[in-house]
Motif scaffolding. Structure first.
Motif, PDB file in Angstrom:
ATOM      1  N   LEU A  49      -9.383 -25.176  -9.252  1.00  0.00           N
ATOM      2  CA  LEU A  49      -8.460 -26.568  -9.283  1.00  0.00           C
ATOM      3  C   LEU A  49      -7.815 -26.563  -8.339  1.00  0.00           C
ATOM      4  CD1 LEU A  49      -8.014 -27.526 -13.207  1.00  0.00           C
ATOM      5  CD2 LEU A  49      -9.531 -28.694 -11.381  1.00  0.00           C
ATOM      6  N   TYR A  50      -6.798 -25.599  -8.083  1.00  0.00           N
ATOM      7  CA  TYR A  50      -6.057 -25.637  -6.999  1.00  0.00           C
ATOM      8  C   TYR A  50      -6.617 -25.741  -5.552  1.00  0.00           C
ATOM      9  CZ  TYR A  50      -2.501 -23.923 -10.465  1.00  0.00           C
ATOM     10  OH  TYR A  50      -1.638 -23.968 -11.304  1.00  0.00           O
ATOM     11  N   SER A  51      -7.630 -24.905  -5.294  1.00  0.00           N
ATOM     12  CA  SER A  51      -8.549 -24.722  -4.076  1.00  0.00           C
ATOM     13  C   SER A  51      -9.246 -26.108  -3.911  1.00  0.00           C
ATOM     14  CB  SER A  51      -9.563 -23.798  -4.390  1.00  0.00           C
ATOM     15  OG  SER A  51     -10.420 -23.659  -3.159  1.00  0.00           O
ATOM     16  N   GLY A  52      -9.462 -26.881  -5.021  1.00  0.00           N
ATOM     17  CA  GLY A  52     -10.442 -28.020  -4.827  1.00  0.00           C
ATOM     18  C   GLY A  52      -9.259 -29.223  -4.373  1.00  0.00           C
ATOM     19  N   ALA A  53      -8.081 -29.338  -4.833  1.00  0.00           N
ATOM     20  CA  ALA A  53      -7.275 -29.980  -4.657  1.00  0.00           C
ATOM     21  C   ALA A  53      -6.667 -30.136  -3.099  1.00  0.00           C
ATOM     22  CB  ALA A  53      -5.686 -29.906  -5.552  1.00  0.00           C
ATOM     23  N   GLY A  54      -6.786 -28.946  -2.745  1.00  0.00           N
ATOM     24  CA  GLY A  54      -6.391 -28.687  -1.276  1.00  0.00           C
ATOM     25  C   GLY A  54      -7.515 -29.211  -0.469  1.00  0.00           C
ATOM     26  N   GLY A  55      -8.693 -28.741  -1.037  1.00  0.00           N
ATOM     27  CA  GLY A  55      -9.718 -29.552   0.157  1.00  0.00           C
ATOM     28  C   GLY A  55      -9.715 -31.081  -0.046  1.00  0.00           C
ATOM     29  N   LEU A  56      -9.298 -31.673  -1.454  1.00  0.00           N
ATOM     30  CA  LEU A  56      -9.215 -33.120  -1.355  1.00  0.00           C
ATOM     31  C   LEU A  56      -8.157 -33.823  -0.689  1.00  0.00           C
ATOM     32  CD1 LEU A  56     -10.494 -35.395  -3.208  1.00  0.00           C
ATOM     33  CD2 LEU A  56      -8.701 -34.954  -4.776  1.00  0.00           C
ATOM     34  N   ILE A  57      -6.880 -33.075  -0.288  1.00  0.00           N
ATOM     35  CA  ILE A  57      -5.997 -33.747   0.477  1.00  0.00           C
ATOM     36  C   ILE A  57      -6.483 -33.687   1.784  1.00  0.00           C
ATOM     37  CG2 ILE A  57      -3.533 -33.009   1.405  1.00  0.00           C
ATOM     38  CD1 ILE A  57      -2.964 -31.951  -1.537  1.00  0.00           C
ATOM     39  N   GLY A  58      -7.118 -32.522   2.035  1.00  0.00           N
ATOM     40  CA  GLY A  58      -7.392 -32.388   3.631  1.00  0.00           C
ATOM     41  C   GLY A  58      -8.595 -33.656   3.897  1.00  0.00           C
ATOM     42  N   THR A  59      -9.383 -33.772   3.015  1.00  0.00           N
ATOM     43  CA  THR A  59     -10.516 -34.903   3.208  1.00  0.00           C
ATOM     44  C   THR A  59      -9.952 -36.116   3.159  1.00  0.00           C
ATOM     45  OG1 THR A  59     -12.237 -33.547   2.097  1.00  0.00           O
ATOM     46  CG2 THR A  59     -12.605 -35.848   2.141  1.00  0.00           C
ATOM     47  N   THR A  60      -8.892 -36.522   2.294  1.00  0.00           N
ATOM     48  CA  THR A  60      -8.033 -37.796   2.300  1.00  0.00           C
ATOM     49  C   THR A  60      -7.539 -38.094   3.907  1.00  0.00           C
ATOM     50  OG1 THR A  60      -7.860 -37.629  -0.133  1.00  0.00           O
ATOM     51  CG2 THR A  60      -6.318 -39.309   1.168  1.00  0.00           C
ATOM     52  N   VAL A  61      -6.640 -37.057   4.132  1.00  0.00           N
ATOM     53  CA  VAL A  61      -5.926 -37.124   5.375  1.00  0.00           C
ATOM     54  C   VAL A  61      -7.111 -37.665   6.548  1.00  0.00           C
ATOM     55  CG1 VAL A  61      -4.608 -36.209   7.207  1.00  0.00           C
ATOM     56  CG2 VAL A  61      -4.074 -35.710   4.573  1.00  0.00           C
ATOM     57  N   GLY A  62      -8.076 -36.904   6.512  1.00  0.00           N
ATOM     58  CA  GLY A  62      -9.072 -36.858   7.627  1.00  0.00           C
ATOM     59  C   GLY A  62      -9.700 -38.225   7.701  1.00  0.00           C
ATOM     60  N   SER A  63      -9.935 -38.580   6.378  1.00  0.00           N
ATOM     61  CA  SER A  63     -10.649 -39.976   6.119  1.00  0.00           C
ATOM     62  C   SER A  63      -9.714 -41.078   6.669  1.00  0.00           C
ATOM     63  CB  SER A  63     -11.039 -40.336   4.762  1.00  0.00           C
ATOM     64  OG  SER A  63     -12.108 -39.125   4.331  1.00  0.00           O
ATOM     65  N   VAL A  64      -8.501 -41.008   6.391  1.00  0.00           N
ATOM     66  CA  VAL A  64      -7.594 -41.917   6.836  1.00  0.00           C
ATOM     67  C   VAL A  64      -7.301 -42.254   8.332  1.00  0.00           C
ATOM     68  CG1 VAL A  64      -4.901 -42.703   6.850  1.00  0.00           C
ATOM     69  CG2 VAL A  64      -6.211 -42.064   4.718  1.00  0.00           C
ATOM     70  N   VAL A  65      -7.299 -41.043   8.870  1.00  0.00           N
ATOM     71  CA  VAL A  65      -6.965 -40.861  10.433  1.00  0.00           C
ATOM     72  C   VAL A  65      -8.456 -41.560  11.067  1.00  0.00           C
ATOM     73  CG1 VAL A  65      -7.086 -39.277  12.318  1.00  0.00           C
ATOM     74  CG2 VAL A  65      -5.579 -39.023  10.385  1.00  0.00           C
ATOM     75  N   MET A  66      -9.614 -41.121  10.476  1.00  0.00           N
ATOM     76  CA  MET A  66     -10.957 -41.536  11.218  1.00  0.00           C
ATOM     77  C   MET A  66     -11.047 -43.132  11.049  1.00  0.00           C
ATOM     78  SD  MET A  66     -14.685 -40.430  10.212  1.00  0.00           S
ATOM     79  CE  MET A  66     -15.205 -41.354   8.931  1.00  0.00           C
ATOM     80  N   PHE A  67     -10.480 -43.545   9.847  1.00  0.00           N
ATOM     81  CA  PHE A  67     -10.899 -44.897   9.748  1.00  0.00           C
ATOM     82  C   PHE A  67      -9.906 -45.904  10.532  1.00  0.00           C
ATOM     83  CE2 PHE A  67     -13.654 -45.579   6.176  1.00  0.00           C
ATOM     84  CZ  PHE A  67     -14.093 -46.955   6.131  1.00  0.00           C
ATOM     85  N   GLY A  68      -8.945 -45.171  10.484  1.00  0.00           N
ATOM     86  CA  GLY A  68      -7.637 -45.756  11.867  1.00  0.00           C
ATOM     87  C   GLY A  68      -8.081 -45.697  13.008  1.00  0.00           C
ATOM     88  N   LEU A  69      -8.676 -44.699  13.281  1.00  0.00           N
ATOM     89  CA  LEU A  69      -8.876 -44.439  14.718  1.00  0.00           C
ATOM     90  C   LEU A  69     -10.144 -45.472  15.150  1.00  0.00           C
ATOM     91  CD1 LEU A  69      -8.593 -42.894  17.607  1.00  0.00           C
ATOM     92  CD2 LEU A  69      -9.874 -41.117  16.665  1.00  0.00           C
ATOM     93  N   PHE A  70     -11.275 -45.161  14.423  1.00  0.00           N
ATOM     94  CA  PHE A  70     -12.432 -46.173  14.772  1.00  0.00           C
ATOM     95  C   PHE A  70     -12.095 -47.650  14.420  1.00  0.00           C
ATOM     96  CE2 PHE A  70     -14.385 -41.844  14.432  1.00  0.00           C
ATOM     97  CZ  PHE A  70     -15.376 -41.879  15.369  1.00  0.00           C
ATOM     98  N   GLY A  71     -11.375 -47.693  13.582  1.00  0.00           N
ATOM     99  CA  GLY A  71     -11.066 -49.218  13.076  1.00  0.00           C
ATOM    100  C   GLY A  71     -10.406 -49.723  14.528  1.00  0.00           C
ATOM    101  N   VAL A  72      -9.385 -49.252  15.508  1.00  0.00           N
ATOM    102  CA  VAL A  72      -8.943 -49.687  16.543  1.00  0.00           C
ATOM    103  C   VAL A  72     -10.023 -49.772  17.599  1.00  0.00           C
ATOM    104  CG1 VAL A  72      -7.044 -48.948  18.202  1.00  0.00           C
ATOM    105  CG2 VAL A  72      -6.598 -49.079  15.707  1.00  0.00           C
ATOM    106  N   VAL A  73     -10.677 -48.638  17.845  1.00  0.00           N
ATOM    107  CA  VAL A  73     -11.516 -48.386  18.774  1.00  0.00           C
ATOM    108  C   VAL A  73     -12.576 -49.225  18.742  1.00  0.00           C
ATOM    109  CG1 VAL A  73     -13.352 -46.845  20.087  1.00  0.00           C
ATOM    110  CG2 VAL A  73     -10.877 -45.844  19.245  1.00  0.00           C
ATOM    111  N   PHE A  74     -13.276 -49.603  17.664  1.00  0.00           N
ATOM    112  CA  PHE A  74     -14.481 -50.278  17.585  1.00  0.00           C
ATOM    113  C   PHE A  74     -13.905 -51.707  16.823  1.00  0.00           C
ATOM    114  CE2 PHE A  74     -16.195 -46.305  17.582  1.00  0.00           C
ATOM    115  CZ  PHE A  74     -17.068 -46.358  18.510  1.00  0.00           C
ATOM    116  N   ASP A  75     -12.654 -52.140  16.843  1.00  0.00           N
ATOM    117  CA  ASP A  75     -12.315 -53.425  16.180  1.00  0.00           C
ATOM    118  C   ASP A  75     -13.194 -53.576  14.841  1.00  0.00           C
ATOM    119  OD1 ASP A  75     -10.856 -55.670  15.887  1.00  0.00           O
ATOM    120  OD2 ASP A  75     -12.392 -56.841  17.056  1.00  0.00           O
ATOM    121  N   ILE A  76     -13.078 -52.614  13.933  1.00  0.00           N
ATOM    122  CA  ILE A  76     -13.641 -52.694  12.765  1.00  0.00           C
ATOM    123  C   ILE A  76     -12.926 -53.570  11.758  1.00  0.00           C
ATOM    124  CG2 ILE A  76     -14.760 -51.525  10.695  1.00  0.00           C
ATOM    125  CD1 ILE A  76     -15.498 -49.224  12.458  1.00  0.00           C
ATOM    126  N   PRO A  77     -13.445 -54.649  11.124  1.00  0.00           N
ATOM    127  CA  PRO A  77     -12.810 -55.162   9.919  1.00  0.00           C
ATOM    128  C   PRO A  77     -12.742 -54.655   8.705  1.00  0.00           C
ATOM    129  CG  PRO A  77     -15.254 -56.226  10.083  1.00  0.00           C
ATOM    130  CD  PRO A  77     -15.300 -54.909  11.369  1.00  0.00           C
TER     131      PRO A  77
END
Length: 270
Positions: A111-139
């Motif tokens: 569970l600890y190992s999975g929680a670490g992976g979940l945190i990394g996925t969450t951070v990566g998803s937020v960064v990706m959405f923010g970056l691509f949202g600005v670059v491609f003007d995604i609504p």
């Protein structure tokens, strides 16, 4: 000639090693065929042209549709692999037997190992959405509470499937048919790369029964169209039913797999 002979011996070694893991070979072969079907369906979807029927309910933007699907698959992978990834590391390093008798339960460590992976996925998803949202003007119009509720229940639901897969993995050593099955059905039928409306009618019925299809629908609505908890309630209810069924079943399968591996003395094998 020595080089050729050595290469031949190396190839034979790989062949005989992989031949002993028949489950993994079978799943890999089927995956290759299914990937072809997936791309054929993607091609059918793209033939719709500028209208892209089936995505209007998520804002109608093709980039945000595909990007949300990509983010979703990341959460599916980390949820299903929360237990099995750590288990396979223990198997490869030959420390599974020692980990089982440690004071801290193995499931808690996983569970600890999975929680670490979940945190990394969450951070990566937020960064990706923010970056691509600005670059491609995604609504993007996010209802954070609804998005978190769907993701939380998705993790719990698929974590239950992942626990069941661990029970199988303890016996097969390589090749987890539970994890493979959910991943394959998700990428093929849950609307990750194309809406399920392009599927034949009977396949649409199968797709709607999957927890991942309902979860992706809820995530896209809450992430792209500001849908609230009431609007994603059907997805939450659907996943809750799956969790009630799969969580006890997953625990039973994991316990059974651990017991069989102990009796066979194969915990240290990989």
């Amino acid at each position: 000639m020595n080089v050729v002979r050595q290469f031949g011996v190396h190839v034979l070694q790989i062949y005989w090693e992989r031949r002993s893991y028949r489950t993994a070979i079978a799943l890999g072969t089927i995956t290759s065929l299914i990937s072809l079907v997936q791309f054929l369906l993607m091609g059918k979807f793209l033939q719709d042209g500028n209208t892209f029927n089936g995505i209007q309910g998520y804002g109608g933007n093709i980039i945000s549709f595909l990007m949300s699907g990509s983010v979703f698959t990341g959460f599916v992978a980390v949820s299903l692999g929360a237990f099995s990834n750590h288990l396979q590391i223990e198997q490869r390093t030959g420390t599974l037997e020692a980990a089982v008798v440690m004071p801290v339960p193995l499931t808690r460590v996983m569970l600890y190992s999975g929680a670490g992976g979940l945190i990394g996925t969450t951070v990566g998803s937020v960064v990706m959405f923010g970056l691509f949202g600005v670059v491609f003007d995604i609504p993007i119009s996010v209802n954070l509470l609804a998005t978190l509720a769907v993701l939380a229940l998705l993790v719990l639901t698929l974590g239950s499937f992942g626990l069941a897969g661990c029970g199988v993995l303890l016996i097969t050593k390589r090749g987890d048919p539970v994890r493979w099955g959910i991943t394959t059905l998700t990428t093929l039928l849950s609307g990750v790369m194309y809406p399920i409306s392009i599927l034949p009618g009977w396949l649409q019925a199968v797709a709607r029964a999957l927890p991942t299809t309902q979860a992706l629908d809820g995530i896209r609505k809450s992430l792209l169209t500001n849908a609230d908890l009431g609007q994603v309630a059907p997805a939450l209810g659907h996943m809750a039913i799956w969790t009630v069924v799969m969580l006890p079943l997953g625990l039973i399968m994991f316990t059974t797999g651990m017991s069989r591996a102990r009796r066979a003395g194969s915990l240290g094998e990989y």
